[in-house]
Design a protein around this motif. Sequence first.
Motif: not given
Length: 415
Positions: A358-367, A396-399, A405-415
Amino acid sequence: MPTTDTRRLNPFMLLGILLGALVLIVVLVRSFTREDVEVRAAAVTRQNLVKSVPTNGKVEPINNFAARAEAPGIIESIDVKVGQKVKPGSLLLRMDGSDALARLATANASLRTAQANLHDLQQGGSQDERIALQGDLGRSRIQQQEAAKDVAALKQLQQKGAASASEVASAEQRLQTAESSLQNVQMRSTQRYSAPDRARAEAQLADARAGVAAAQKGYANVNVRSPLAGTVYSIPVARYDFVQAGEDLMDVADLNKIQIRAYFDEPEIGNLAVGQAVQILWEGKPDRVWHGHVSRVPTTVIAYGTRSVGECIIAVDDAKEDLLPNTNVTVTVTTQQRFNVLSIPREALHTEGSARDFVYRVVHNKLVVTPVQVGVVNLTRVEITGGLTDKDTVALGATNSNRDLSNGLAVKVVE
């Protein structure tokens, strides 16, 4: 004045209400003030994927002539140099031929002796023996004839009463002895040698002929010549060296036709197949890359140092006498290729147990946990055969390495 019954609140109940209100306030404050977890992400893209297996190997010629000493001897001269090109029949070196010539003379003498022995046997003996035998045969015949005449004469005298019976008997005894002697001589002249005697003589002749052939070959090899066109790439001896039988003298090969004997660890053997493309690197020429293909896959597993490996033969397709024999090279075999397939970085793939990827998709800033089906996996990327599209983005992973990472986690994608 009317009285009113006033109930007082329980102090414990009041304390619980206050604590609940406080927790609610803290949750509301944190929900409005918390920061999203920063994560690195990558888009699902279409790429060409290559899976390869690197290992070590050694270069060796396909057509090679290794000149070796046929017998102990001294090197008289060396007629070529390392790197020199030669043609079929070119003289490479000379050995001292005195010992070979002596061995040839001895072998020829043994052959002549064996031939003479067989000839004498076929003729019933040597010439002296045959002459002596003819003399014995003549004497025996004369003695037999004389004894026969004596018997006949005595029998006539006996009829006239001039000879006794004992005299006749004695003469007949002498006749029998003479006839027996004649038979023995005749048998010696016709049946002197038995079948085993002839077989032994023929075997001695065959052995002598083989000895002559070997001696002639040894004498011919005094002058060592190249049987093929190629390049002299090794001369481990020098002029006037004494060498033992079987010792290496010189190596000649066509350096345009070479192969590599490579060793692959046991888990990788099943991925190899005849015809797979190979890239070849040599530290001696780091700016040069050679190409080849697998011509023979491993047929068994052997011990190679501390490793269990399979031996693979790789044909080099573009050698131009610039990849030297016995050099150690690195080979990389392309075992799988996929063109224009969906893929993601390998670090984006997660495995749960032994069956679920499985993977963690980023959907509307949530995993969002998303099961996927995978194909080719190389060192850096993974082919996705199901579960994603080229419009998806995966985490890919948290900075912050302390955050999971977990399902439903609110995230902010960074370069």
